[in-house]
Design an enzyme around this catalytic site. Sequence first.
Site, PDB file in Angstrom:
ATOM      1  N   ASP A   1       0.859  -1.189   0.000  1.00 58.33           N
ATOM      2  CA  ASP A   1       0.000   0.000   0.000  1.00 58.33           C
ATOM      3  C   ASP A   1       0.900   1.245   0.000  1.00 58.33           C
ATOM      4  O   ASP A   1       1.924   1.293   0.687  1.00 58.33           O
ATOM      5  CB  ASP A   1      -0.900  -0.012   1.235  1.00 58.33           C
ATOM      6  CG  ASP A   1      -2.039   0.994   1.123  1.00 58.33           C
ATOM      7  OD1 ASP A   1      -3.200   0.568   1.042  1.00 58.33           O
ATOM      8  OD2 ASP A   1      -1.759   2.217   1.119  1.00 58.33           O
TER       9      ASP A   1
ATOM     10  N   HIS B   1     -10.439  -5.352  -3.064  1.00 53.45           N
ATOM     11  CA  HIS B   1      -9.105  -5.617  -2.523  1.00 53.45           C
ATOM     12  C   HIS B   1      -9.185  -5.951  -1.047  1.00 53.45           C
ATOM     13  O   HIS B   1     -10.036  -5.436  -0.326  1.00 53.45           O
ATOM     14  CB  HIS B   1      -8.170  -4.424  -2.742  1.00 53.45           C
ATOM     15  CG  HIS B   1      -8.719  -3.126  -2.251  1.00 53.45           C
ATOM     16  ND1 HIS B   1      -9.647  -2.411  -2.954  1.00 53.45           N
ATOM     17  CD2 HIS B   1      -8.481  -2.416  -1.132  1.00 53.45           C
ATOM     18  CE1 HIS B   1      -9.956  -1.300  -2.290  1.00 53.45           C
ATOM     19  NE2 HIS B   1      -9.262  -1.291  -1.169  1.00 53.45           N
ATOM     20  N   LEU B   2      -8.263  -6.795  -0.638  1.00 49.31           N
ATOM     21  CA  LEU B   2      -8.117  -7.176   0.762  1.00 49.31           C
ATOM     22  C   LEU B   2      -6.889  -6.456   1.303  1.00 49.31           C
ATOM     23  O   LEU B   2      -5.809  -6.543   0.712  1.00 49.31           O
ATOM     24  CB  LEU B   2      -7.905  -8.692   0.829  1.00 49.31           C
ATOM     25  CG  LEU B   2      -8.074  -9.402   2.162  1.00 49.31           C
ATOM     26  CD1 LEU B   2      -9.503  -9.288   2.660  1.00 49.31           C
ATOM     27  CD2 LEU B   2      -7.689 -10.873   2.006  1.00 49.31           C
ATOM     28  N   HIS B   3      -7.065  -5.707   2.401  1.00 49.99           N
ATOM     29  CA  HIS B   3      -5.908  -5.123   3.074  1.00 49.99           C
ATOM     30  C   HIS B   3      -5.305  -6.193   3.980  1.00 49.99           C
ATOM     31  O   HIS B   3      -6.015  -6.809   4.774  1.00 49.99           O
ATOM     32  CB  HIS B   3      -6.328  -3.949   3.968  1.00 49.99           C
ATOM     33  CG  HIS B   3      -6.846  -2.754   3.246  1.00 49.99           C
ATOM     34  ND1 HIS B   3      -6.078  -1.634   3.022  1.00 49.99           N
ATOM     35  CD2 HIS B   3      -8.055  -2.482   2.706  1.00 49.99           C
ATOM     36  CE1 HIS B   3      -6.802  -0.720   2.392  1.00 49.99           C
ATOM     37  NE2 HIS B   3      -8.011  -1.213   2.183  1.00 49.99           N
TER      38      HIS B   3
ATOM     39  N   ASN C   1     -12.952  -3.174   2.723  1.00 53.48           N
ATOM     40  CA  ASN C   1     -13.888  -2.066   2.872  1.00 53.48           C
ATOM     41  C   ASN C   1     -14.909  -2.105   1.730  1.00 53.48           C
ATOM     42  O   ASN C   1     -14.565  -2.473   0.610  1.00 53.48           O
ATOM     43  CB  ASN C   1     -13.129  -0.733   2.843  1.00 53.48           C
ATOM     44  CG  ASN C   1     -12.139  -0.616   3.982  1.00 53.48           C
ATOM     45  OD1 ASN C   1     -12.371  -1.132   5.072  1.00 53.48           O
ATOM     46  ND2 ASN C   1     -11.012   0.038   3.735  1.00 53.48           N
TER      47      ASN C   1
ATOM     48  N   GLY D   1     -15.395   2.958   4.007  1.00 55.70           N
ATOM     49  CA  GLY D   1     -14.078   3.558   3.791  1.00 55.70           C
ATOM     50  C   GLY D   1     -13.430   3.162   2.487  1.00 55.70           C
ATOM     51  O   GLY D   1     -12.218   3.356   2.308  1.00 55.70           O
ATOM     52  N   GLN D   2     -14.201   2.619   1.544  1.00 62.93           N
ATOM     53  CA  GLN D   2     -13.609   2.208   0.266  1.00 62.93           C
ATOM     54  C   GLN D   2     -13.370   3.429  -0.615  1.00 62.93           C
ATOM     55  O   GLN D   2     -14.261   4.272  -0.789  1.00 62.93           O
ATOM     56  CB  GLN D   2     -14.532   1.220  -0.457  1.00 62.93           C
ATOM     57  CG  GLN D   2     -13.906   0.640  -1.721  1.00 62.93           C
ATOM     58  CD  GLN D   2     -14.768  -0.448  -2.362  1.00 62.93           C
ATOM     59  OE1 GLN D   2     -15.903  -0.694  -1.954  1.00 62.93           O
ATOM     60  NE2 GLN D   2     -14.217  -1.097  -3.385  1.00 62.93           N
TER      61      GLN D   2
HETATM   62  P1  5GP Z   1      -9.681   1.454   0.292  1.00 57.96           P
HETATM   63  O1  5GP Z   1      -9.748   2.787   0.998  1.00 57.96           O
HETATM   64  O2  5GP Z   1     -10.382   1.504  -1.044  1.00 57.96           O
HETATM   65  O3  5GP Z   1     -10.127   0.286   1.119  1.00 57.96           O
HETATM   66  O4  5GP Z   1      -8.146   1.191   0.037  1.00 57.96           O
HETATM   67  C1  5GP Z   1      -7.462   1.758  -1.031  1.00 57.96           C
HETATM   68  C2  5GP Z   1      -6.000   1.715  -0.677  1.00 57.96           C
HETATM   69  O5  5GP Z   1      -5.262   1.975  -1.860  1.00 57.96           O
HETATM   70  C3  5GP Z   1      -5.555   2.767   0.345  1.00 57.96           C
HETATM   71  O6  5GP Z   1      -5.032   2.128   1.495  1.00 57.96           O
HETATM   72  C4  5GP Z   1      -4.511   3.595  -0.408  1.00 57.96           C
HETATM   73  O7  5GP Z   1      -3.430   3.977   0.409  1.00 57.96           O
HETATM   74  C5  5GP Z   1      -4.096   2.648  -1.514  1.00 57.96           C
HETATM   75  N1  5GP Z   1      -3.627   3.319  -2.712  1.00 57.96           N
HETATM   76  C6  5GP Z   1      -4.221   4.381  -3.341  1.00 57.96           C
HETATM   77  N2  5GP Z   1      -3.531   4.713  -4.452  1.00 57.96           N
HETATM   78  C7  5GP Z   1      -2.483   3.851  -4.527  1.00 57.96           C
HETATM   79  C8  5GP Z   1      -1.408   3.695  -5.472  1.00 57.96           C
HETATM   80  O8  5GP Z   1      -1.275   4.406  -6.469  1.00 57.96           O
HETATM   81  N3  5GP Z   1      -0.514   2.702  -5.216  1.00 57.96           N
HETATM   82  C9  5GP Z   1      -0.637   1.868  -4.139  1.00 57.96           C
HETATM   83  N4  5GP Z   1       0.300   0.933  -3.989  1.00 57.96           N
HETATM   84  N5  5GP Z   1      -1.628   1.997  -3.240  1.00 57.96           N
HETATM   85  C10 5GP Z   1      -2.553   2.963  -3.439  1.00 57.96           C
END
Ligand code: 5GP
Length: 113
Positions: A29, A99-101, A86, A92-93
Amino acid sequence: MPTLFTKIINREIPAKILFETDSVLAFQDIHPQAPHHVLIVPKREIPTINDLDRETAPLIGELFLAAKELAARFGVAESGYRVVMNCNQDGGQTVFHLHLHFLAGRALTWPPG
Ligand code: 5GP
């Protein structure tokens, strides 16, 4: 229009890639919330959990198998880690490619903020 994560899958945007199979990619991330913060994504574009169906649901198992592999590689399988997915605004998406964190490397509080 390809998603941000599809561009990473296609190597059009750089990322630190940690794990790959035919159906899944895992990469660091860009804004890590823990010493190990990896995003595990299906190569197929599925926007949210709400878009899953019987055909695509097995991909969720692939994401979890990737998480298991990362946990072993980072040496945190026993100490512990967290996986989070999320969904939509209140979840919080921010990137609408499923995607899985994977979070590990420190004690994670519960409940999250
Ligand atoms: P969400 O908030 O949708 O659950 O998670 C999206 C994640 O994508 C966030 O944790 C954010 O830091 C990550 N992210 C956003 N843009 C980029 C990118 O360009 N490269 C990478 N590696 N991660 C990203």
